[in-house]
Design a protein around this motif. Structure first.
Motif, PDB file in Angstrom:
ATOM      1  N   THR A 101      43.660  31.986  39.117  1.00 11.28           N
ATOM      2  CA  THR A 101      43.005  32.541  40.300  1.00 11.28           C
ATOM      3  C   THR A 101      43.570  31.914  41.569  1.00 11.28           C
ATOM      4  O   THR A 101      43.862  32.609  42.553  1.00 11.28           O
ATOM      5  N   ALA A 102      43.735  30.591  41.550  1.00  9.15           N
ATOM      6  CA  ALA A 102      44.299  29.896  42.707  1.00  9.15           C
ATOM      7  C   ALA A 102      45.735  30.352  42.962  1.00  9.15           C
ATOM      8  O   ALA A 102      46.162  30.490  44.126  1.00  9.15           O
ATOM      9  N   GLN A 103      46.499  30.617  41.899  1.00  9.03           N
ATOM     10  CA  GLN A 103      47.866  31.104  42.078  1.00  9.03           C
ATOM     11  C   GLN A 103      47.883  32.485  42.729  1.00  9.03           C
ATOM     12  O   GLN A 103      48.688  32.744  43.629  1.00  9.03           O
ATOM     13  N   PHE A 104      46.993  33.357  42.281  1.00  7.89           N
ATOM     14  CA  PHE A 104      46.937  34.694  42.868  1.00  7.89           C
ATOM     15  C   PHE A 104      46.625  34.637  44.359  1.00  7.89           C
ATOM     16  O   PHE A 104      47.120  35.466  45.129  1.00  7.89           O
ATOM     17  N   LYS A 105      45.806  33.689  44.763  1.00  6.45           N
ATOM     18  CA  LYS A 105      45.419  33.585  46.170  1.00  6.45           C
ATOM     19  C   LYS A 105      46.632  33.325  47.066  1.00  6.45           C
ATOM     20  O   LYS A 105      46.610  33.632  48.258  1.00  6.45           O
ATOM     21  N   ARG A 106      47.682  32.755  46.483  1.00  5.41           N
ATOM     22  CA  ARG A 106      48.911  32.507  47.252  1.00  5.41           C
ATOM     23  C   ARG A 106      49.888  33.679  47.203  1.00  5.41           C
ATOM     24  O   ARG A 106      50.817  33.739  48.011  1.00  5.41           O
ATOM     25  N   LEU A 107      49.689  34.591  46.255  1.00 12.27           N
ATOM     26  CA  LEU A 107      50.683  35.640  46.026  1.00 12.27           C
ATOM     27  C   LEU A 107      50.294  36.999  46.608  1.00 12.27           C
ATOM     28  O   LEU A 107      51.151  37.841  46.828  1.00 12.27           O
ATOM     29  N   LEU A 108      48.999  37.197  46.838  1.00 21.64           N
ATOM     30  CA  LEU A 108      48.516  38.430  47.459  1.00 21.64           C
ATOM     31  C   LEU A 108      47.647  38.066  48.647  1.00 21.64           C
ATOM     32  O   LEU A 108      47.143  36.942  48.746  1.00 21.64           O
ATOM     33  N   ASP A 109      47.443  39.018  49.541  1.00 24.03           N
ATOM     34  CA  ASP A 109      46.637  38.787  50.745  1.00 24.03           C
ATOM     35  C   ASP A 109      45.192  39.191  50.457  1.00 24.03           C
ATOM     36  O   ASP A 109      44.878  40.371  50.330  1.00 24.03           O
ATOM     37  N   PHE A 110      44.318  38.188  50.365  1.00 21.40           N
ATOM     38  CA  PHE A 110      42.904  38.439  50.076  1.00 21.40           C
ATOM     39  C   PHE A 110      42.041  38.439  51.333  1.00 21.40           C
ATOM     40  O   PHE A 110      40.824  38.529  51.239  1.00 21.40           O
TER      41      PHE A 110
END
Length: 426
Positions: A101-110
Motif C-alpha cells: 500500500t505504501a509503495q502504491f502511494k508513491r506510484l500513483l496520485d492519490f
C-alpha cells in the motif's frame, strides 16, 4: 486529455476488450480497477506492467482504483499456476499488504486533481459475511458449468484444483460487483491471463445488477528469449530498494536484450509517442543509449533522483576510468554495500586492523585475493596493488583501522580490472 485506448494501442499494451468500452471512455471520466494480491513482501517490476496501465488510465483523465487483495490473497489465484499455491499466514499477508500500500502511494496520485486514485481492500467486502451468506449471495451467481469453462480451471483439471482455488473467480467476480455499486466502477483491467476472472465479474454485474460492465487486458509481457518478464537470473526484480538495490534495478534495464528495448520502452515510459519514435531514430545504431535513457527514467521514477545519482557513483567506481580516491571516499556506507555485492568481497574481522594489518597477510591468508605471499610481493613490485586507490609500495605495509571506510569497508585493486571489497565486522 489522452485517448486511453489509442495510448494502449501504440504501446502494444492492448490484448482484449469488451466492445462498447470505446464509447464509455470517450463520453467522460470513468472508474476502472486492477486487483493486486499481497502474496509477496513487495511489488515487483512484473506488477509494474499493471501499475503502468493504471498510471496511463489516470493520465488520460480517468479514475484508477487499486484493489488490494486482503481477502483473495488468503485464497490463491489459480491463473497461470500448474499446482496449488502455498497459503500465506494472515500476519504475513497483512504485513505485505501494508508495505505494498505504501509503495502504491508513491506510484500513483492519490491526492491531486479531480481523478485521484482510490485504494480499496477487498477484505472489507467479506469481513462480516458468513459462509451461508457467501453461498447464497455469491455462490448462486455462477454455475459450476460456467466456472469450469475458464482456462484457469481447465488447465488444472488434470493435476487437480482445490475448492478453495476453484472459488477464486467467485471472489473476484463479487469484488467487481461491490466496486460497481460503491464507486460506479464499470471497467476491470489486468493481464490476459485474468480474462476469465474478469469476465466472471462482468457476469456478476449483468446477473445481479442488470447492468453492463467492461474488461480490458494487456498481453503477458515476455522477453525476446521467450521467458517471462520481471525476473533476472538472480530472481525477482523488486521495487523495494532493500530487496533489489537501485543499482541492480538500473542494471536490469542496462543488461536487457537489445531486441527487448522497443517493447520495454513502450510499456514503461511516460514520454509521448512522438518523442520515443524520434529517440529511436536518433539512436538507431546505439541501443545502449536507448537502454540508458529507459534505465534513468525508471530508476528516478521508482527510487528517486538521489538514488539515481548514487547509482551513477557506484557505476563510475566499478566501470569508470577516472574514478579516483576522492570519488571513492565520497561514497556512503550504503553505496559501498552495493559495491560489495557487485564485485568479489571478503569478510574479515576488525581486530585484524587494530595494530595494522600486514598487506601480505591480508591478501594471501585472510582473503583469497592472491594465492601466496610470493604473489603479493611480485604484484606489489609490479605496482599492481592499491588499497582505497592508494598504491602499495612494500609487502610489509600495514593497513590501519583508520583505512576502513565508514569503519567497515576496504577496497583492494590488483591491476586495472581486478577489484575487491573487504568487509570488516566486529
Amino acid at each position: 486529455m489522452k485517448d486511453f485506448l489509442e495510448e494502449l494501442e501504440w504501446r502494444g499494451m492492448l490484448h482484449s476488450k469488451i466492445e462498447g468500452i470505446e464509447e464509455k471512455l470517450s463520453a467522460g471520466k470513468i472508474a476502472a480497477y486492477i486487483g493486486f494480491d499481497p502474496t509477496a513482501p513487495s511489488l515487483t517490476i512484473g506488477n509494474y506492467v499493471q501499475i503502468m496501465l493504471l498510471k496511463l488510465f489516470q493520465l488520460s483523465g480517468h479514475q484508477p482504483i487499486v484493489l488490494m487483495g486482503g481477502a483473495t490473497g488468503r485464497i490463491g489465484d489459480p491463473s497461470g499456476k500448474d499446482k496449488e499455491r502455498e497459503l500465506k499466514t494472515t500476519d504475513e499477508l497483512d504485513d505485505n499488504l501494508a508495505h505494498q500500500t505504501a509503495q502504491f502511494k508513491r506510484l500513483l496520485d492519490f491526492e491531486g486533481g479531480d481523478n485521484p486514485a482510490i485504494m480499496v481492500n477487498n477484505l472489507d467486502f467479506y469481513r462480516n459475511m458468513n459462509v451461508l451468506d457467501f453461498l447464497r449471495d455469491v455462490g448462486k451467481t455462477l454455475t459450476v458449468n460456467y466456472m469450469l469453462q475458464k482456462d484457469s480451471v481447465q488447465n488444472r483439471l488434470e493435476s487437480g484444483i482445490s475448492f478453495t482455488e476453484f472459488s477464486y473467480q467467485l471472489l473476484q467476480g463479487y469484488d467487481f460487483q461491490c466496486l460497481y455499486k460503491q464507486y460506479g466502477c464499470i471497467l476491470q483491467m489486468g493481464g490476459s491471463d485474468q480474462w476469465g476472472n474478469i469476465t466472471a465479474g462482468t457476469e456478476f454485474i449483468r446477473r445481479n445488477l442488470s447492468e453492463k460492465a467492461y474488461a480490458i487486458t494487456t498481453p503477458l509481457l515476455t522477453k525476446a528469449d521467450g521467458t517471462k518478464f520481471g525476473k533476472s537470473t538472480a530472481g525477482n526484480i523488486w521495487i523495494d530498494p532493500k530487496m533489489t538495490s537501485p543499482y541492480k534495478f538500473y542494471q536490469f534495464w542496462i543488461n536487457a536484450d537489445d531486441a527487448d528495448i522497443p517493447k520495454f520502452t513502450r510499456y514503461f515510459t511516460l514520454h509521448a509517442k512522438e518523442e520515443i519514435e524520434a529517440r529511436e531514430r536518433e539512436f538507431a545504431s546505439d541501443p545502449r543509449e536507448l537502454k540508458r535513457l529507459l534505465a534513468e527514467e525508471l530508476t528516478k521514477r521508482i527510487h528517486g533522483e538521489e538514488a539515481y545519482q548514487s547509482v551513477l557513483k557506484v557505476s563510475e567506481l566499478l566501470f569508470g576510468r577516472n574514478a579516483d580516491r576522492d570519488m571513492l571516499l565520497s561514497l556512503s556506507a550504503e553505496e559501498l554495500e552495493t559495491v560489495s555485492s557487485e564485485i568479489p568481497s571478503f569478510q574479515v574481522t576488525k581486530a585484524l586492523f587494530a595494530a595494522g594489518a600486514n598487506i601480505s597477510d591480508l591478501l594471501a591468508d585472510h582473503t583469497q585475493i592472491l594465492a601466496s605471499k610470493g604473489e603479493v610481493r611480485r604484484a606489489i613490485q609490479g605496482n599492481a596493488i592499491s588499497v582505497n586507490k592508494d598504491k602499495i609500495n612494500s609487502h610489509e605495509a600495514l593497513i590501519p583501522s583508520e583505512s576502513l571506510l565508514h569503519g567497515k569497508y576496504l577496497m583492494v585493486e590488483n591491476g586495472k580490472k581486478n577489484k575487491y571489497i573487504l568487509v570488516a565486522n566486529s
